[in-house]
Write a protein that holds these residues in place. Sequence first.
Motif, PDB file in Angstrom:
ATOM      1  N   ALA A 238       0.830  -1.211   0.000  1.00 33.93           N
ATOM      2  CA  ALA A 238       0.000   0.000   0.000  1.00 33.93           C
ATOM      3  C   ALA A 238       0.863   1.258   0.000  1.00 33.93           C
ATOM      4  O   ALA A 238       0.558   2.237  -0.701  1.00 33.93           O
ATOM      5  CB  ALA A 238      -0.938  -0.008   1.203  1.00 33.93           C
TER       6      ALA A 238
ATOM      7  N   THR B 178     -12.702   4.378   8.389  1.00 40.08           N
ATOM      8  CA  THR B 178     -11.989   4.095   7.138  1.00 40.08           C
ATOM      9  C   THR B 178     -11.169   2.830   7.324  1.00 40.08           C
ATOM     10  O   THR B 178     -10.463   2.702   8.319  1.00 40.08           O
ATOM     11  CB  THR B 178     -11.020   5.263   6.806  1.00 40.08           C
ATOM     12  OG1 THR B 178     -11.768   6.474   6.770  1.00 40.08           O
ATOM     13  CG2 THR B 178     -10.332   5.044   5.481  1.00 40.08           C
TER      14      THR B 178
ATOM     15  N   GLU C 229      -7.019   1.616   3.283  1.00 36.46           N
ATOM     16  CA  GLU C 229      -7.621   2.736   2.538  1.00 36.46           C
ATOM     17  C   GLU C 229      -7.133   4.062   3.122  1.00 36.46           C
ATOM     18  O   GLU C 229      -6.932   5.035   2.404  1.00 36.46           O
ATOM     19  CB  GLU C 229      -9.142   2.652   2.599  1.00 36.46           C
ATOM     20  CG  GLU C 229      -9.852   3.702   1.787  1.00 36.46           C
ATOM     21  CD  GLU C 229      -9.654   3.560   0.297  1.00 36.46           C
ATOM     22  OE1 GLU C 229      -9.677   4.599  -0.400  1.00 36.46           O
ATOM     23  OE2 GLU C 229      -9.474   2.431  -0.192  1.00 36.46           O
TER      24      GLU C 229
ATOM     25  N   ARG D  53      -4.006   5.925   1.678  1.00 39.40           N
ATOM     26  CA  ARG D  53      -4.032   6.581   0.370  1.00 39.40           C
ATOM     27  C   ARG D  53      -4.202   8.064   0.457  1.00 39.40           C
ATOM     28  O   ARG D  53      -4.523   8.751   1.219  1.00 39.40           O
ATOM     29  CB  ARG D  53      -5.154   5.999  -0.485  1.00 39.40           C
ATOM     30  CG  ARG D  53      -4.844   4.563  -0.802  1.00 39.40           C
ATOM     31  CD  ARG D  53      -5.784   4.016  -1.826  1.00 39.40           C
ATOM     32  NE  ARG D  53      -5.384   2.641  -2.046  1.00 39.40           N
ATOM     33  CZ  ARG D  53      -6.221   1.626  -2.060  1.00 39.40           C
ATOM     34  NH1 ARG D  53      -7.500   1.817  -1.909  1.00 39.40           N
ATOM     35  NH2 ARG D  53      -5.796   0.412  -2.246  1.00 39.40           N
TER      36      ARG D  53
END
Length: 86
Positions: free
Chosen positions: A9, A79, A83, A86
């Motif tokens: 990520a 959240t 995620e 980001r």
Amino acid sequence: FTQRQLLDALADAAKEPRVTRRISYTLAFTVGLMVESVGKMLGVKRNLRITRHGVSLIASALRYSSEKARKELGWVPTTPPLEGLR
């Protein structure tokens, strides 16, 4: 989520390629030892890029969980963790 998911990520967020190469732990640890030794002999004051400690951290099977915060604080994430990077 796992350390691999976290690293993927972070690489995606930085628009960098994901880490795909692998070397043995023994080789990485030996290189870390060599880098530390040479750095000490040369009197290097800055942080070294590879160390035995760094190798042991990245080689550890790490999992990240928010379960304790949920149980003890009643925290509910809005959240999903990956995620949120980001």
